[in-house]
Design a protein around this motif. Sequence first.
Motif, PDB file in Angstrom:
ATOM      1  N   LYS A 146       0.952  -1.273   0.056  1.00  0.00           N
ATOM      2  CA  LYS A 146       0.087  -0.009   0.113  1.00  0.00           C
ATOM      3  C   LYS A 146       0.888   1.255  -0.113  1.00  0.00           C
ATOM      4  O   LYS A 146       0.627   2.150  -0.799  1.00  0.00           O
ATOM      5  N   SER A 147       1.987   1.355   0.821  1.00  0.00           N
ATOM      6  CA  SER A 147       2.558   2.427   0.918  1.00  0.00           C
ATOM      7  C   SER A 147       3.698   2.718  -0.333  1.00  0.00           C
ATOM      8  O   SER A 147       3.787   3.885  -0.799  1.00  0.00           O
ATOM      9  N   VAL A 148       4.127   1.552  -0.984  1.00  0.00           N
ATOM     10  CA  VAL A 148       4.887   1.539  -2.328  1.00  0.00           C
ATOM     11  C   VAL A 148       3.685   2.031  -3.286  1.00  0.00           C
ATOM     12  O   VAL A 148       4.250   3.040  -4.200  1.00  0.00           O
ATOM     13  N   THR A 149       2.752   1.938  -3.516  1.00  0.00           N
ATOM     14  CA  THR A 149       1.648   2.358  -4.454  1.00  0.00           C
ATOM     15  C   THR A 149       1.470   3.848  -4.435  1.00  0.00           C
ATOM     16  O   THR A 149       1.304   4.436  -5.259  1.00  0.00           O
ATOM     17  N   THR A 150       1.120   3.934  -3.169  1.00  0.00           N
ATOM     18  CA  THR A 150       0.888   5.639  -2.709  1.00  0.00           C
ATOM     19  C   THR A 150       2.150   6.457  -3.149  1.00  0.00           C
ATOM     20  O   THR A 150       2.017   7.334  -3.795  1.00  0.00           O
ATOM     21  N   HIS A 151       3.111   6.090  -2.496  1.00  0.00           N
ATOM     22  CA  HIS A 151       4.397   6.936  -2.940  1.00  0.00           C
ATOM     23  C   HIS A 151       4.771   6.840  -4.410  1.00  0.00           C
ATOM     24  O   HIS A 151       5.182   7.771  -4.813  1.00  0.00           O
ATOM     25  N   SER A 152       4.779   5.692  -5.047  1.00  0.00           N
ATOM     26  CA  SER A 152       5.169   5.581  -6.290  1.00  0.00           C
ATOM     27  C   SER A 152       4.324   6.308  -7.315  1.00  0.00           C
ATOM     28  O   SER A 152       4.675   7.058  -8.238  1.00  0.00           O
ATOM     29  N   SER A 153       2.966   6.353  -7.136  1.00  0.00           N
ATOM     30  CA  SER A 153       2.151   7.173  -7.879  1.00  0.00           C
ATOM     31  C   SER A 153       2.673   8.655  -7.608  1.00  0.00           C
ATOM     32  O   SER A 153       2.593   9.469  -8.654  1.00  0.00           O
ATOM     33  N   ALA A 154       2.849   9.242  -6.599  1.00  0.00           N
ATOM     34  CA  ALA A 154       3.324  10.779  -6.229  1.00  0.00           C
ATOM     35  C   ALA A 154       4.372  10.844  -6.885  1.00  0.00           C
ATOM     36  O   ALA A 154       4.777  12.229  -7.523  1.00  0.00           O
ATOM     37  N   ILE A 155       5.506   9.933  -6.911  1.00  0.00           N
ATOM     38  CA  ILE A 155       6.707  10.072  -7.259  1.00  0.00           C
ATOM     39  C   ILE A 155       6.778  10.268  -9.004  1.00  0.00           C
ATOM     40  O   ILE A 155       7.315  11.325  -9.624  1.00  0.00           O
TER      41      ILE A 155
ATOM     42  N   ARG B 134       4.404  10.987 -10.742  1.00  0.00           N
ATOM     43  CA  ARG B 134       3.552  12.337 -11.235  1.00  0.00           C
ATOM     44  C   ARG B 134       4.538  13.624 -11.125  1.00  0.00           C
ATOM     45  O   ARG B 134       4.652  14.530 -12.014  1.00  0.00           O
ATOM     46  N   SER B 135       5.218  13.761 -10.063  1.00  0.00           N
ATOM     47  CA  SER B 135       6.127  14.714  -9.756  1.00  0.00           C
ATOM     48  C   SER B 135       7.168  14.639 -10.767  1.00  0.00           C
ATOM     49  O   SER B 135       7.850  15.931 -11.292  1.00  0.00           O
ATOM     50  N   ILE B 136       7.783  13.458 -10.917  1.00  0.00           N
ATOM     51  CA  ILE B 136       8.874  13.606 -12.070  1.00  0.00           C
ATOM     52  C   ILE B 136       8.386  14.009 -13.592  1.00  0.00           C
ATOM     53  O   ILE B 136       9.304  14.710 -13.956  1.00  0.00           O
ATOM     54  N   ARG B 137       7.306  13.683 -13.601  1.00  0.00           N
ATOM     55  CA  ARG B 137       6.628  14.092 -15.200  1.00  0.00           C
ATOM     56  C   ARG B 137       6.644  15.612 -15.034  1.00  0.00           C
ATOM     57  O   ARG B 137       6.942  16.150 -15.955  1.00  0.00           O
ATOM     58  N   GLU B 138       5.942  15.888 -14.040  1.00  0.00           N
ATOM     59  CA  GLU B 138       5.953  17.774 -13.864  1.00  0.00           C
ATOM     60  C   GLU B 138       7.257  18.287 -13.878  1.00  0.00           C
ATOM     61  O   GLU B 138       7.466  19.374 -14.705  1.00  0.00           O
ATOM     62  N   ILE B 139       8.262  17.921 -13.225  1.00  0.00           N
ATOM     63  CA  ILE B 139       9.443  18.437 -13.148  1.00  0.00           C
ATOM     64  C   ILE B 139      10.381  18.309 -14.454  1.00  0.00           C
ATOM     65  O   ILE B 139      10.815  19.480 -14.870  1.00  0.00           O
ATOM     66  N   GLU B 140       9.897  17.269 -14.976  1.00  0.00           N
ATOM     67  CA  GLU B 140      10.673  17.062 -16.378  1.00  0.00           C
ATOM     68  C   GLU B 140      10.262  17.995 -17.462  1.00  0.00           C
ATOM     69  O   GLU B 140      10.805  18.581 -18.277  1.00  0.00           O
ATOM     70  N   GLN B 141       8.693  18.399 -17.308  1.00  0.00           N
ATOM     71  CA  GLN B 141       8.240  19.129 -18.314  1.00  0.00           C
ATOM     72  C   GLN B 141       8.579  20.555 -18.096  1.00  0.00           C
ATOM     73  O   GLN B 141       8.939  21.185 -18.924  1.00  0.00           O
ATOM     74  N   LEU B 142       8.543  20.663 -16.936  1.00  0.00           N
ATOM     75  CA  LEU B 142       9.110  21.940 -16.497  1.00  0.00           C
ATOM     76  C   LEU B 142      10.601  22.426 -17.061  1.00  0.00           C
ATOM     77  O   LEU B 142      10.889  23.445 -17.376  1.00  0.00           O
TER      78      LEU B 142
ATOM     79  N   ARG C  81      12.202   6.792  -6.498  1.00  0.00           N
ATOM     80  CA  ARG C  81      11.685   6.085  -7.096  1.00  0.00           C
ATOM     81  C   ARG C  81      12.329   4.747  -7.309  1.00  0.00           C
ATOM     82  O   ARG C  81      11.738   3.614  -7.402  1.00  0.00           O
ATOM     83  N   ASP C  82      13.540   4.732  -7.445  1.00  0.00           N
ATOM     84  CA  ASP C  82      14.548   3.334  -7.486  1.00  0.00           C
ATOM     85  C   ASP C  82      14.171   2.818  -6.253  1.00  0.00           C
ATOM     86  O   ASP C  82      14.387   1.286  -6.181  1.00  0.00           O
ATOM     87  N   TYR C  83      14.163   3.585  -5.064  1.00  0.00           N
ATOM     88  CA  TYR C  83      14.142   2.774  -3.812  1.00  0.00           C
ATOM     89  C   TYR C  83      12.659   2.105  -3.884  1.00  0.00           C
ATOM     90  O   TYR C  83      12.597   0.863  -3.142  1.00  0.00           O
ATOM     91  N   TYR C  84      11.668   2.637  -4.171  1.00  0.00           N
ATOM     92  CA  TYR C  84      10.262   2.172  -3.920  1.00  0.00           C
ATOM     93  C   TYR C  84      10.413   0.784  -5.124  1.00  0.00           C
ATOM     94  O   TYR C  84       9.544  -0.150  -4.843  1.00  0.00           O
ATOM     95  N   GLU C  85      11.022   0.982  -6.157  1.00  0.00           N
ATOM     96  CA  GLU C  85      11.019  -0.061  -6.814  1.00  0.00           C
ATOM     97  C   GLU C  85      11.782  -1.094  -6.520  1.00  0.00           C
ATOM     98  O   GLU C  85      11.261  -2.447  -6.513  1.00  0.00           O
ATOM     99  N   TRP C  86      13.041  -1.017  -5.672  1.00  0.00           N
ATOM    100  CA  TRP C  86      13.368  -1.957  -5.031  1.00  0.00           C
ATOM    101  C   TRP C  86      12.477  -2.672  -4.061  1.00  0.00           C
ATOM    102  O   TRP C  86      12.372  -3.776  -3.864  1.00  0.00           O
ATOM    103  N   LEU C  87      11.767  -1.906  -3.146  1.00  0.00           N
ATOM    104  CA  LEU C  87      11.016  -2.435  -2.037  1.00  0.00           C
ATOM    105  C   LEU C  87       9.887  -3.360  -2.767  1.00  0.00           C
ATOM    106  O   LEU C  87       9.501  -4.157  -2.073  1.00  0.00           O
ATOM    107  N   ASP C  88       9.456  -2.672  -3.785  1.00  0.00           N
ATOM    108  CA  ASP C  88       8.607  -3.383  -4.793  1.00  0.00           C
ATOM    109  C   ASP C  88       8.884  -4.873  -4.870  1.00  0.00           C
ATOM    110  O   ASP C  88       8.232  -5.875  -4.787  1.00  0.00           O
TER     111      ASP C  88
END
Length: 177
Positions: free
Chosen positions: A107-116, A118-126, A151-158
């Motif tokens: 549950k934690s990984v899903t929540t954090h990964s989604s936020a990460i 989205r933020s990566i996309r927004e910053i890359e676009q900026l 993001r890499d940490y949460y992929e490892w945790l997954d």
Amino acid sequence: MKGNERLEIARKRIVESIAQNIHLYGLPTSAGRQYGVMFFQDRPLTLDDMSEKLGMSKTSMSTSVRALSESKLVERVWERGVRKDLYKAKDDWYQNFIDMFSIRWRKSVTTHSSAIRRSIREIEQLISEDILSEELLDEAKSDLEKLIYIRDYYEWLDRLIDAFENHDIFDLVPIKK
């Protein structure tokens, strides 16, 4: 002191130990006592049985058994001729840990990964829009590096959760037989 009294003292000690540590599963001490009592029974128990053994209300027992079921520590079982709901403690503590760990961390990984993401996309676009000052661009790039790291940490945790769920963890940390 008689043998049955000594056995009961030993059991109560473990029941209290479980009660004190059940918070690791996000459950109250009363649920830990209930699980402990069920663990030592060789047969499934009704809410009335548990209420009698623990001196707690049937309502309290019902609330705790629901929480224990949701945490996959107990299961409802069926016995021919018994009309009341019966519950049995799952006594595979390795699987209990895996279930608890997986439910909470997935549950934690899903929540954090989604936020990460989205933020990566927004910053890359900026960054790509080339509208930032040099100072703000440096901050955005620094933030992007930090987000990629987590993001890499949460992929490892997954992957770690997967290793628990498919029991590959036991190849790394074998169960003592």
